[in-house]
Design an enzyme around this catalytic site. Structure first.
Site, PDB file in Angstrom:
ATOM      1  N   SER A   2      18.585  -3.030 -18.984  1.00  0.00           N
ATOM      2  CA  SER A   2      17.142  -2.859 -19.095  1.00  0.00           C
ATOM      3  C   SER A   2      16.811  -1.488 -19.654  1.00  0.00           C
ATOM      4  O   SER A   2      17.507  -0.508 -19.401  1.00  0.00           O
ATOM      5  CB  SER A   2      16.472  -3.047 -17.739  1.00  0.00           C
ATOM      6  OG  SER A   2      17.001  -2.145 -16.806  1.00  0.00           O
ATOM      7  N   ILE A  17      23.246  -0.522 -19.342  1.00  0.00           N
ATOM      8  CA  ILE A  17      23.472  -1.630 -18.411  1.00  0.00           C
ATOM      9  C   ILE A  17      22.531  -2.794 -18.667  1.00  0.00           C
ATOM     10  O   ILE A  17      22.702  -3.879 -18.130  1.00  0.00           O
ATOM     11  CB  ILE A  17      23.381  -1.111 -16.959  1.00  0.00           C
ATOM     12  CG1 ILE A  17      24.367   0.041 -16.753  1.00  0.00           C
ATOM     13  CG2 ILE A  17      23.656  -2.189 -15.947  1.00  0.00           C
ATOM     14  CD1 ILE A  17      25.821  -0.288 -17.103  1.00  0.00           C
ATOM     15  N   CYS A  62      10.300  -2.448  -4.117  1.00  0.00           N
ATOM     16  CA  CYS A  62      10.218  -3.728  -3.419  1.00  0.00           C
ATOM     17  C   CYS A  62      10.723  -4.830  -4.331  1.00  0.00           C
ATOM     18  O   CYS A  62      10.630  -4.719  -5.547  1.00  0.00           O
ATOM     19  CB  CYS A  62       8.773  -4.049  -3.071  1.00  0.00           C
ATOM     20  SG  CYS A  62       8.042  -2.828  -2.006  1.00  0.00           S
ATOM     21  N   CYS A  84      23.289   2.253 -13.993  1.00  0.00           N
ATOM     22  CA  CYS A  84      22.531   1.027 -13.740  1.00  0.00           C
ATOM     23  C   CYS A  84      21.493   0.867 -14.848  1.00  0.00           C
ATOM     24  O   CYS A  84      21.428   1.689 -15.755  1.00  0.00           O
ATOM     25  CB  CYS A  84      21.866   1.134 -12.364  1.00  0.00           C
ATOM     26  SG  CYS A  84      21.299  -0.449 -11.715  1.00  0.00           S
ATOM     27  N   HIS A 105      18.930   6.493 -10.648  1.00  0.00           N
ATOM     28  CA  HIS A 105      17.969   6.407  -9.543  1.00  0.00           C
ATOM     29  C   HIS A 105      17.328   7.756  -9.259  1.00  0.00           C
ATOM     30  O   HIS A 105      16.562   7.902  -8.324  1.00  0.00           O
ATOM     31  CB  HIS A 105      18.628   5.821  -8.295  1.00  0.00           C
ATOM     32  CG  HIS A 105      18.862   4.343  -8.438  1.00  0.00           C
ATOM     33  ND1 HIS A 105      19.929   3.848  -9.139  1.00  0.00           N
ATOM     34  CD2 HIS A 105      18.159   3.276  -8.015  1.00  0.00           C
ATOM     35  CE1 HIS A 105      19.869   2.519  -9.120  1.00  0.00           C
ATOM     36  NE2 HIS A 105      18.808   2.151  -8.441  1.00  0.00           N
ATOM     37  N   GLU A 150       0.824  -1.209   0.000  1.00  0.00           N
ATOM     38  CA  GLU A 150       0.000   0.000   0.000  1.00  0.00           C
ATOM     39  C   GLU A 150       0.862   1.263   0.000  1.00  0.00           C
ATOM     40  O   GLU A 150       0.546   2.249  -0.669  1.00  0.00           O
ATOM     41  CB  GLU A 150      -0.908   0.042   1.244  1.00  0.00           C
ATOM     42  CG  GLU A 150      -1.973  -1.029   1.302  1.00  0.00           C
ATOM     43  CD  GLU A 150      -1.499  -2.321   1.973  1.00  0.00           C
ATOM     44  OE1 GLU A 150      -0.270  -2.592   2.005  1.00  0.00           O
ATOM     45  OE2 GLU A 150      -2.363  -3.073   2.456  1.00  0.00           O
ATOM     46  N   CYS A 180      26.736  -2.040  -8.711  1.00  0.00           N
ATOM     47  CA  CYS A 180      26.150  -0.752  -8.369  1.00  0.00           C
ATOM     48  C   CYS A 180      25.793  -0.654  -6.895  1.00  0.00           C
ATOM     49  O   CYS A 180      25.743  -1.639  -6.189  1.00  0.00           O
ATOM     50  CB  CYS A 180      24.919  -0.483  -9.225  1.00  0.00           C
ATOM     51  SG  CYS A 180      23.714  -1.794  -9.186  1.00  0.00           S
ATOM     52  N   HIS A 227      28.767  -5.915 -14.034  1.00  0.00           N
ATOM     53  CA  HIS A 227      28.224  -4.628 -13.591  1.00  0.00           C
ATOM     54  C   HIS A 227      28.027  -4.640 -12.080  1.00  0.00           C
ATOM     55  O   HIS A 227      27.556  -5.621 -11.513  1.00  0.00           O
ATOM     56  CB  HIS A 227      26.886  -4.360 -14.294  1.00  0.00           C
ATOM     57  CG  HIS A 227      26.107  -3.246 -13.696  1.00  0.00           C
ATOM     58  ND1 HIS A 227      26.507  -1.936 -13.780  1.00  0.00           N
ATOM     59  CD2 HIS A 227      24.967  -3.244 -12.959  1.00  0.00           C
ATOM     60  CE1 HIS A 227      25.632  -1.183 -13.130  1.00  0.00           C
ATOM     61  NE2 HIS A 227      24.697  -1.948 -12.617  1.00  0.00           N
TER      62      HIS A 227
HETATM   63  N1  GLN Z   1      21.100  -5.695 -16.311  1.00  0.00           N
HETATM   64  C1  GLN Z   1      20.331  -5.205 -15.214  1.00  0.00           C
HETATM   65  C2  GLN Z   1      19.442  -4.054 -15.669  1.00  0.00           C
HETATM   66  O1  GLN Z   1      19.865  -3.294 -16.467  1.00  0.00           O
HETATM   67  C3  GLN Z   1      21.216  -4.720 -14.097  1.00  0.00           C
HETATM   68  C4  GLN Z   1      20.423  -4.159 -12.957  1.00  0.00           C
HETATM   69  C5  GLN Z   1      21.229  -3.909 -11.687  1.00  0.00           C
HETATM   70  O2  GLN Z   1      22.389  -3.718 -11.700  1.00  0.00           O
HETATM   71  N2  GLN Z   1      20.601  -3.877 -10.565  1.00  0.00           N
HETATM   72  O3  GLN Z   1      18.342  -3.919 -15.224  1.00  0.00           O
HETATM   73 ZN    ZN Z   2      23.099  -1.636 -11.393  1.00  0.00          ZN
END
Ligand code: GLN
Ligand code: ZN
Length: 765
Positions: free
Chosen positions: A442, A440, A525, A735, A703, A22, A652, A650
């Site tokens: 996605s 990275i 989450c 990321c 982010h 929620e 992060c 990668h």
């Molecule tokens: N390859 C993943 C993405 O790009 C890496 C995500 C991550 O580092 N948390 O979503």
């Molecule tokens: Zn990342």
């Protein structure tokens, strides 16, 4: 502080995002402008009331409060002590929006740095403190929530981040003089804590919990002196609540003696993470006047507690302290709400599990057994023991084939040719420009993508239609990347709900939950899969999607996998064999996938290990053993391929200092690493350690909704090429982009490509 009854059974904290997420929904609506402040606050209020009632009704003796947060408890503390940086407080926003600005950043005020909370997958926002930080009691959240619970008829124990841990988790503000240590601010901070404790006392609070998990890691003598001093000061005033100090995620070590001889009235110790803490606590003679909370119910994992083990640990300590009560090892923030909501799980597996609600019941049951005798709860204990025995006896866990493969592994199965040879072969095969640009993995997960995935999962969208929808999305993302001028493309990961869950759903040995959500940061989450048995890969998991993307373009498409350490870190892992053994099983599955990708014509394969730092043991003495298995599992995953096949990894959202040697030892050809928020600091550290391979410092903080302009990105890149030879620098975001929208991503990537071209042109030829 008169002789009240002992603190009794309790939990150190509880999930707060809502059993149906929620809070997540409300936050995201509020941020999008679709919910007003009053409505958002109401959602929080209901969640708190629900939690307090639940904990009281379950029969806990002491119920915690102030475990709720709109984003993060460390950020709450920063706001509470009036230490939000001026770049946020000067924005002229409401207190709530100022708080969210610090958490998420706004156009001209980048967010606070975010990093892992100890060795968990929870992230906190790092306070920035300097000599001119003037602490004041800047808020009343703990008091308000205490009074709110009281008004609902529930007496609670406010939970605060302990002052020493708060300072140890802080970093020096950008303008602080060289060598400034946040711990220098201890006395002014203690003054604010004293003021708050006085207010809580006046409001009627009997107990306050101060969390000092920083002391389960290695600490210097001056840190320990600070701990002693802090609790001397906080314990001083007569008008204050009784103090419970909690040290969790491991063994308090030298901090135990310090706290034992401090004036605090109670200690909570974690007896699960490192069971040798039981002996350390038993040997501590100075606890005789203190109440002890024996953390025997694991707050971090989802397996049922073995009552025999838990009771024997707690009973060993009877007599070592004034009173001994049962508690969780840490806050239950790190586990989902309720197993009862997992109708989809295999029934036998479900019988082995305990989520937050069940753990509360376990605490109550063990508390009764300890204080009133096991004979008062025989039936319940028998049921718990039967579940433990059933799990232990389960033969489904063994996969002889996987075990034989692991026994047969040879050292060369974790080796590749020397880097120079590989680099030459890769350059010949790929022909990339200097400062190659990539992402990275996605791309933004649009509503349509999520809908298609959900419909497919629900059986409402057939396999062919689903594949067509994903192919359309992949094609769109490939064309966009071509248009943006990126050098190494990705397929965009539209088919993935989550980078670990996606693999767990296809690997044998894992189970997925329906509602097992756990907060990762802010409104984000995750639903960690449950790794319950031996792991194997029945069929290829990603090859079809990657091959499809590669067939669409002449540019190289990077295959995208998650590494074994991260798969373990973001799953609930089995606790019946060493983590390193489980990691190797996962590594073999990834190794097979890497080989299949290569065979399908994918020349660049990224194996993400963002959690490499996260699983690092908190005590240095245990680091080497961890590095050994973590590095080996990555190398087993990524060896056994041609020199010309380029392996990326990668990382992060961590401070990487301590794992730099391990990052080096992974031997990946290219490592992309979070760096934008910390202004490229990590690069110098990495390269001064002799890291001689490709590195892609993140130049765009994904982010945050901010779009960095060309000047900002090229400025970061200039720093990067100053720290690392330009022919080894890659250009990429921090990321994956899945949480962002195209409105931000497109201009940001355009700026990133333009900045790379600019810096490329500046390089001597
Ligand atoms: N390859 C993943 C993405 O790009 C890496 C995500 C991550 O580092 N948390 O979503
Ligand atoms: Zn990342």
């Amino acid at each position: 502080m008169t002789g009240q009854k002992p603190i009794g059974t309790t939990v150190l904290g509880y999930p707060r995002i809502g059993a149906d997420r929620e809070l997540k929904r409300a936050l995201e609506k509020y941020w999008a402008g679709g919910l007003d402040e009053a409505a958002l606050l109401e959602v929080g209020k209901n969640l708190r009331a629900d939690t307090w009632r639940r904990l009281r009704d379950a029969g806990l003796d002491s119920v915690p409060s102030n475990t709720f947060s709109h984003y993060d408890q460390v950020l709450d503390t920063t706001a509470l002590v009036g230490a939000l940086p001026a770049r946020f407080t000067e924005l002229g926003l409401s207190p709530l929006d100022t708080y969210f600005a610090a958490a998420r950043g706004v156009q001209d005020a980048p967010a606070l740095e975010m990093t892992k909370w100890f060795d968990t997958n929870y992230h906190y926002l790092v306070p920035e403190l300097g000599p001119d930080t003037a602490f004041t009691l800047g808020g009343t959240k703990p008091l308000d929530e205490y009074l709110e619970a009281k008004a609902a008829g529930i007496e609670t124990r406010p939970v605060l981040v302990g002052p020493v841990t708060f300072l140890l988790l802080s970093k020096a503000a950008g303008n602080a003089p060289e060598g400034f240590q946040p711990l220098e601010l201890l006395d002014p901070l203690l003054a604010v804590y004293c003021e708050l404790l006085g207010k809580l006392h006046d409001a009627g609070a009997e107990w306050v919990q101060l969390d000092e998990p920083a002391f389960v890691g290695d600490r210097t003598d001056s840190d320990l002196d600070a701990l002693a001093h802090a609790y001397e000061v906080l314990g001083g005033p007569a008008r204050r609540p009784r103090l419970l100090v909690a040290g969790y995620f491991g063994n308090l070590g030298a901090g135990l003696a310090v706290l034992a001889s401090s004036p605090v009235e109670a200690l909570a110790v974690d007896l699960v993470t490192d069971p040798s803490a039981v002996d350390a606590v038993a040997a501590q003679t100075a606890l005789q006047d203190k109440e002890l909370l024996a953390g025997v119910v694991d707050g971090r994992n989802i397996w049922r507690t073995d009552p025999t083990v838990a009771l024997s640990r707690a009973a060993t300590l009877l007599g070592s302290a004034k009173t001994v009560s049962i508690a969780t090892s840490c806050s239950l923030l790190h586990v989902p709400y309720d197993v009862e909501r997992e109708a989809g799980l295999d029934e036998r597996l479900r019988g082995w599990l305990a989520f937050a609600a069940q753990k509360v019941d376990e605490v109550v049951l063990l508390g009764k057994a300890l204080s009133q005798g096991t004979e008062t709860v025989t039936a319940e204990l028998d049921a718990a023991r039967a579940a433990i025995a059933d799990r232990a006896a389960s033969k489904d866990l063994l996969n002889a084939e996987v075990r034989a493969r692991i026994d047969a592994l040879k050292p060369e199965d974790a080796e590749r040719a020397p880097y120079a040879l590989r680099a030459a072969a890769q350059q010949a095969a790929l022909g990339l420009p200097a400062l190659p640009t990539t992402t990275i993995g996605s791309f933004p997960q649009t509503v349509d993508i999520r809908k298609a995935r959900a419909a497919h999962k629900a059986g409402k969208l057939g396999d062919d239609a689903y594949r067509a929808a994903m192919h359309a999305e992949i094609e769109r993302v490939v064309r966009l990347q071509e248009d943006l001028g990126l050098d190494v493309l990705v397929h965009g990961e539209p088919e993935r709900n989550d980078m670990v869950q996606y693999f767990a759903e296809q690997l044998a040995g894992f189970a997925a939950t329906d509602n097992g959500w756990v907060q990762s940061y802010g409104s984000r989450c995750v639903r960690p899969p449950i790794l319950f048995g031996d792991v194997s890969r029945p069929v290829p998991m990603t090859v079809g999607w990657s091959r499809y993307a590669q067939e669409l373009t002449d540019k190289p498409v990077k295959g995208m996998l998650t590494g074994p350490v991260t798969i373990l870190a973001w799953s609930f892992v089995r606790d019946d064999q060493p983590l390193g053994d489980t990691a190797l099983q996962v590594a073999l599955a990834i190794r097979d996938e890497v080989a299949d990708l290569e065979a399908a014509g994918i020349g660049i394969i990224q194996v993400d290990e963002p959690a490499l730092r996260e699983l690092l043991p908190l005590r240095e003495a245990e680091h080497q053993a961890y590095f050994d298995w973590a590095v080996r599992s990555f190398r087993v995953s990524t060896s056994g391929i041609a020199d010309a096949t380029q392996i990326h990894t990668h990382m992060c959202y961590s401070e990487f200092g301590e794992v730099l040697p391990a990052i080096d030892a992974l031997d990946a050809d290219v490592t992309s690493i979070e760096a934008a928020r910390s202004k490229m600091e990590v690069l110098t550290d990495l390269d001064s350690g002799g890291f001689g391979r490709g590195v892609g410092p993140g130049v765009y903080d994904i982010h945050s909704p901010r779009v960095p302009d060309v000047a900002e990105v090229s400025g970061l890149l200039r720093t990067a090429v100053g720290a690392v030879p330009a022919d080894r620098v890659w250009v990429n975001p921090d990321c994956g982009l899945k949480t962002r929208g195209y409105a931000e991503v497109e201009p940001a990537l355009r700026n990133l490509v333009a900045a790379a071209k600019l810096i490329r042109a500046e390089q001597p030829t």
